[in-house]
Scaffold this active site. Structure first.
Site, mmCIF file in Angstrom:
data_model
loop_
_atom_site.group_PDB
_atom_site.id
_atom_site.type_symbol
_atom_site.label_atom_id
_atom_site.label_comp_id
_atom_site.label_asym_id
_atom_site.label_seq_id
_atom_site.Cartn_x
_atom_site.Cartn_y
_atom_site.Cartn_z
ATOM 1 N N SER A 50 9.436 -18.248 51.435
ATOM 2 C CA SER A 50 8.521 -18.516 52.526
ATOM 3 C C SER A 50 7.441 -19.537 52.156
ATOM 4 O O SER A 50 6.819 -20.104 53.048
ATOM 5 C CB SER A 50 7.859 -17.213 52.974
ATOM 6 O OG SER A 50 7.053 -16.683 51.923
ATOM 7 N N SER A 56 9.904 -15.980 47.214
ATOM 8 C CA SER A 56 9.247 -17.045 47.978
ATOM 9 C C SER A 56 8.535 -18.115 47.168
ATOM 10 O O SER A 56 8.064 -19.092 47.746
ATOM 11 C CB SER A 56 8.259 -16.441 48.971
ATOM 12 O OG SER A 56 8.962 -15.923 50.057
ATOM 13 N N LYS A 79 -1.412 -21.488 49.919
ATOM 14 C CA LYS A 79 -0.594 -20.967 51.027
ATOM 15 C C LYS A 79 -1.491 -20.280 52.052
ATOM 16 O O LYS A 79 -2.429 -19.565 51.683
ATOM 17 C CB LYS A 79 0.431 -19.978 50.450
ATOM 18 C CG LYS A 79 1.446 -19.432 51.428
ATOM 19 C CD LYS A 79 2.464 -18.559 50.688
ATOM 20 C CE LYS A 79 3.499 -17.948 51.609
ATOM 21 N NZ LYS A 79 4.497 -17.149 50.861
HETATM 22 N N1 GLN Z 1 12.869 -14.592 51.634
HETATM 23 C C1 GLN Z 1 12.443 -13.257 51.324
HETATM 24 C C2 GLN Z 1 12.107 -12.529 52.593
HETATM 25 O O1 GLN Z 1 12.320 -13.077 53.615
HETATM 26 C C3 GLN Z 1 11.295 -13.295 50.396
HETATM 27 C C4 GLN Z 1 10.002 -13.496 51.060
HETATM 28 C C5 GLN Z 1 8.857 -13.581 50.104
HETATM 29 O O2 GLN Z 1 9.028 -13.597 48.872
HETATM 30 N N2 GLN Z 1 7.666 -13.616 50.657
HETATM 31 O O3 GLN Z 1 11.669 -11.423 52.579
#
Ligand code: GLN
Length: 469
Positions: A150, A174, A75
């Site tokens: 994400s 995420s 990532k």
């Molecule tokens: N979707 C969650 C957020 O927007 C989790 C993001 C993540 O785990 N990086 O914060």
């Protein structure tokens, strides 16, 4: 081109039945053919081929690391010296990393091949991979739908066979949520299990790094590689790392809890039915399954978005155009340089979080929001401590719905935030969790089941997951 596990691939290369260079070439071709999915921000073609030829020799001489020849995507929030590190943000669009994250270094030390850096929501903030400076990522199962976020690019890279395995990060879901949307395994380790050194901080007390894979052996071997105490991250923990690959298919009859708060209204009925049909099979197989309570569940989303935005507002203060990254072209003084660089450099969602986080930390509101959310975090952790005295694992849905349509939630942040309703609790409590792909909906979309365990019990998750391959 694809092998059920890395050890099989190593054997084939060792016997001269597979050329690693050809294998890497075919991944590169496939990445090219699937370019429209937009899973990668950067592909390291020449470098990957060069490493393939070196590692092939190592394998043939029998002196190789445990990830030898594995083609791995990481990532684009992880530092890799000499390579771009953008966090899918304009503000870092010209930034080249000057050091390497510990997790990435460990992959290199075990002879893994880093094929490229994957697209993600900007600074890992999002649940759909629509918040990226490099554009949205498409779900390979249905290209009109989001892959989740994400770590959407890392999930798609595995789901669409653009690499063997990948690394994502999980601050509130995420890894698990995109794994569920794309129909693959994704594991969020215990907070502290994997060093965060070289991971661009979003919410430092929540952030974790973990693997995506189509099979559990590869997931286990990648976690094994990156886990462990690191002097460069004082929050990493010196805790025994079991041999995760040795416990596959042990078929141990873990005691399982079903938290009733995770099966209430708002959960898609097909997901619910699929999970209960798995539970039925487990019962028939002699697993002991009981209903349990996690009474603080209703506060998780609120606590998560107060605490993570507070940490983000502080962590992202360093991106100011002064030392590195994007700098606005027009400004008349220093103050305006900061303001314009940040105004032009950050996307809407990141700005929303910086403002929200700054607000909850401001004097007068600190006690009402931040301190209260800290207390709730503690109580959520205690809920889990209590249930894990009686059960080994908890089964819940990973997501309330299957992958949604592109654009469906992009104008409604609250609805987007609610797609993390089942995943954020593990990050608040610091416990590990995994997505297990269990079924397809009638529209052919993947359905995921989340399994949670107590701190440092990743081995139970891995052993249990291997049942579902
Ligand atoms: N979707 C969650 C957020 O927007 C989790 C993001 C993540 O785990 N990086 O914060």
């Amino acid at each position: 081109m694809f092998y059920s596990d890395i050890s099989e691939k190593i054997n084939l290369i060792g016997r001269g039945e597979l050329s690693l260079i050809e294998n890497v070439k075919s991944f590169i071709d496939r990445i090219e053919r699937k370019k429209h999915l937009n899973a990668f921000n950067f592909v390291f073609k020449e470098e990957a081929l060069k490493r393939a030829s070196e590692i092939e020799k190592k394998i043939q001489s029998g002196k190789h690391g445990k990830l030898a020849g594995a083609v791995i995507a990481i990532k684009d929030v992880l530092a890799y010296k000499g390579h771009p590190l953008t966090c899918s943000s304009k503000i870092l669009s010209n930034f080249i990393s000057i050091y390497t994250a510990t997790a990435v270094q460990k992959i290199l030390d075990e002879d893994g091949i880093i094929i490229g850096k994957t697209n993600c929501d900007e600074f890992a903030m999002g649940s759909s991979n629509e918040n990226s400076y490099f554009g949205k990522v498409l779900n390979p199962v249905d290209e009109t739908r989001v892959p989740g976020g994400s770590s959407g690019g890392s999930a798609v890279a595995v789901a669409a066979d653009l690499c063997d395995i990948s690394l994502g990060t999980d601050t509130g879901g995420s890894i698990r949520q995109p794994a569920a949307f794309c129909g693959i395994f994704g594991l969020k380790p215990t907070y502290g299990r994997v060093s965060r050194y070289g991971l661009t901080a979003f919410a430092s007390s929540f952030d974790t790094i973990g693997p995506f894979s189509k099979n559990v052996y590869n997931l286990a071997i990648l976690l094994q590689t990156i886990a462990g105490k690191d002097e460069k991250d004082s929050t990493s923990v010196n805790e025994l790392i079991p041999d995760y690959t040795a416990i596959l298919s042990t078929n141990k009859k873990f005691r399982i809890g079903l938290p009733k708060e995770y099966f209430t209204e708002g959960l898609d009925s097909e997901i619910k039915t699929s999970i209960f049909s798995e539970i039925q099979k487990l019962k028939e197989d002699g697993y002991q399954i009981e209903e349990v309570n996690l009474p603080m569940t209703e506060y998780t989303i609120a606590a998560y978005y107060i605490l993570t935005t507070a940490e983000a507002s502080s962590n992202l203060a360093r991106f100011d155009g002064a030392r590195y990254g994007y700098r606005a072209e027009n400004y008349s003084d220093l103050e305006e340089m900061y303001v314009n660089s940040r105004t032009e450099g950050f996307g809407t969602e990141v700005k929303r979080r910086i403002m929200l986080g700054t607000y909850v930390l401001s004097s007068g509101y600190y006690d009402a929001y931040y301190r209260k959310a800290q207390k709730i975090r503690r109580l959520i952790k205690e809920d889990f401590d209590k249930v894990f005295q009686n059960v080994d694992l908890l089964i819940t849905p990973t997501t309330p719905t299957t992958a949604f349509k592109i654009g469906e939630k992009s104008d409604n942040p609250l609805e987007m935030y609610l797609s993390d309703i089942y995943t954020t609790s593990a990050n608040l409590a610091g416990i590990p969790g995994i997505n297990i792909p269990i079924a397809k909906s009638k529209d052919g979309l993947p359905i995921g089941m989340q399994v949670l365990a107590k701190q440092f019990d990743e081995e139970k998750l891995i052993s249990f997951a291997s049942r579902f391959e």
